[in-house]
Scaffold this motif. Sequence first.
Motif, PDB file in Angstrom:
ATOM      1  N   LEU A  79       8.931   1.645  -3.313  1.00  6.78           N
ATOM      2  CA  LEU A  79       7.748   2.463  -3.598  1.00  6.78           C
ATOM      3  C   LEU A  79       7.341   3.284  -2.374  1.00  6.78           C
ATOM      4  O   LEU A  79       6.920   4.437  -2.502  1.00  6.78           O
ATOM      5  N   VAL A  80       7.461   2.704  -1.196  1.00  5.66           N
ATOM      6  CA  VAL A  80       7.152   3.454   0.024  1.00  5.66           C
ATOM      7  C   VAL A  80       8.115   4.626   0.163  1.00  5.66           C
ATOM      8  O   VAL A  80       7.715   5.756   0.458  1.00  5.66           O
ATOM      9  N   LYS A  82       0.832  -1.207   0.000  1.00  9.02           N
ATOM     10  CA  LYS A  82       0.000   0.000   0.000  1.00  9.02           C
ATOM     11  C   LYS A  82       0.860   1.248   0.000  1.00  9.02           C
ATOM     12  O   LYS A  82       1.941   1.294   0.585  1.00  9.02           O
ATOM     13  N   SER A  83       0.369   2.280  -0.699  1.00  3.52           N
ATOM     14  CA  SER A  83       1.036   3.584  -0.731  1.00  3.52           C
ATOM     15  C   SER A  83      -0.015   4.666  -0.584  1.00  3.52           C
ATOM     16  O   SER A  83      -1.179   4.492  -0.972  1.00  3.52           O
ATOM     17  N   ARG A  84       0.412   5.805  -0.040  1.00  2.00           N
ATOM     18  CA  ARG A  84      -0.515   6.930   0.136  1.00  2.00           C
ATOM     19  C   ARG A  84      -0.637   7.769  -1.127  1.00  2.00           C
ATOM     20  O   ARG A  84      -1.521   8.607  -1.243  1.00  2.00           O
ATOM     21  N   GLN A  85       0.280   7.581  -2.088  1.00  7.08           N
ATOM     22  CA  GLN A  85       0.254   8.349  -3.326  1.00  7.08           C
ATOM     23  C   GLN A  85      -0.482   7.563  -4.418  1.00  7.08           C
ATOM     24  O   GLN A  85      -0.140   6.412  -4.676  1.00  7.08           O
ATOM     25  N   GLN A  95       9.236  -1.683  -0.619  1.00  3.63           N
ATOM     26  CA  GLN A  95       9.968  -0.707   0.186  1.00  3.63           C
ATOM     27  C   GLN A  95      10.454   0.471  -0.660  1.00  3.63           C
ATOM     28  O   GLN A  95      10.445   1.619  -0.214  1.00  3.63           O
ATOM     29  N   GLU A 101       7.691   7.826  -2.052  1.00  2.00           N
ATOM     30  CA  GLU A 101       6.713   8.849  -1.670  1.00  2.00           C
ATOM     31  C   GLU A 101       7.408  10.162  -1.297  1.00  2.00           C
ATOM     32  O   GLU A 101       6.827  11.242  -1.424  1.00  2.00           O
ATOM     33  N   MET A 119       1.821  -0.331  -6.894  1.00  9.31           N
ATOM     34  CA  MET A 119       1.636  -1.356  -5.864  1.00  9.31           C
ATOM     35  C   MET A 119       0.626  -2.414  -6.320  1.00  9.31           C
ATOM     36  O   MET A 119       0.822  -3.612  -6.109  1.00  9.31           O
ATOM     37  N   LEU A 178       1.715   5.887  -7.064  1.00  3.46           N
ATOM     38  CA  LEU A 178       2.485   4.759  -6.527  1.00  3.46           C
ATOM     39  C   LEU A 178       1.580   3.606  -6.143  1.00  3.46           C
ATOM     40  O   LEU A 178       1.985   2.440  -6.211  1.00  3.46           O
ATOM     41  N   GLN A 179       0.344   3.906  -5.739  1.00  7.92           N
ATOM     42  CA  GLN A 179      -0.589   2.826  -5.412  1.00  7.92           C
ATOM     43  C   GLN A 179      -0.908   1.993  -6.650  1.00  7.92           C
ATOM     44  O   GLN A 179      -1.105   0.780  -6.570  1.00  7.92           O
TER      45      GLN A 179
END
Length: 417
Positions: free
Chosen positions: A291-292, A237-240, A289, A295, A247, A243-244
Amino acid sequence: MGGQERLSLRRLKGFNPLGRLTDGQLVLLASRAERKTYSPGQKVMERGVRDGMDYFLVTGTVELNSQDGRKSVLEAETDQAANPVARLQPRMYDVTAVKHCEFLVIDQEVLNQLLRAAPVAQVEIDSMVGAGEESEEHHLLMEFYSELRSNQVQLPSVPEVAWKVRRLVDREDSGAAEVATAVSADPAMAVKLVRACNSPLYRGFSDVRNVRESVVRLGMRTTRQLVTVFAMREVFKSRQPALQKEMEKLWQHSREVAALCWVLADQATNLDPEEAMLAGLLHDIGIVQVLVQAEYHVNLFADEVNLHHAMSELRADIGCAVLEHWSFPKPFVEAARYAEDWQYECREPAPQLVDVVIVAQLHSMVGSSQSSGLPAFDEVPAWHRLGALELNASRSLQLLSEARKRVDEVQKLLSAR
């Protein structure tokens, strides 16, 4: 470096990440490095020590011994010896010389300074927007190498329910009731486990009605693997939003590879299918990691080419660090490191998780946009090592075609929310 023979620049470039340095930087590095020799039986490193040094194995053989008793042997001039030995600090292994050996010992801070000053390789420059300027990707790569080597990278934690279940199952005095209580503390996990137990893959003569019955039917080991598998979905999971999307693509690929691993392990090896499924699911955990971390590097993920190059560069190193941080056994770490190394040949006599993951990756890419440049099946050592079915290229594809229903069942299991 005393009276010992000077290492050639070509040999130095064979070590990771020394290959990123210029010839001039390597000469400077060699002048500041130390050569150490050890006799058979002599201790090279001790577990728990933080010394700020990197040890590169130049000649000889050493044995690595982890806290839980796992042992592995490392020989000079092999693929595994291209990386610093027991790199994370504090040291996670006792390292002992098996044969007379020699190390190139480098101060991590000196190496980090040189890496930060290293130029971007031409192949990277050609693929980046704004060539001629220092790239965001290059900074990210250097940051990761630096943080990873000094044990400062903020690695993710194993989801709590998976951690609790693993600890309980690893204890000899734990029973099904205790494990069921730990699973039931996470209602969503409890539903997934019961649903899995009643799926075509594990169904008995009658459906189970609760978590305890599921644990009893599945057994402790399978329960542990399945809980970890289901918990991993939360890591992707990603907040962007941009990027999600990456994911989600990564999760779909990992899920497909995991399903293929289950079937291949079940039909072509004596490996535990659930372990193989989990290895398939985790083979790209390093990209999660990246991708996280991306952000916090807006310019990097704004350019898809840069992002994908960073994912490819760091996949193996970061993935191994995450799995070691999570205390996963060596076969899982090996599978993550060599998942995309088509020429890797494991030295164990029987098929290992890494063999299954490599072959599953090949099958998942055949006919896809990633198929260009793939080797033929019979050119891949891992494929030959799955010899129980006397596979050839057509038989290999036929096997998975016939097993498509089971692959789909595993996929369905993994996609359940």
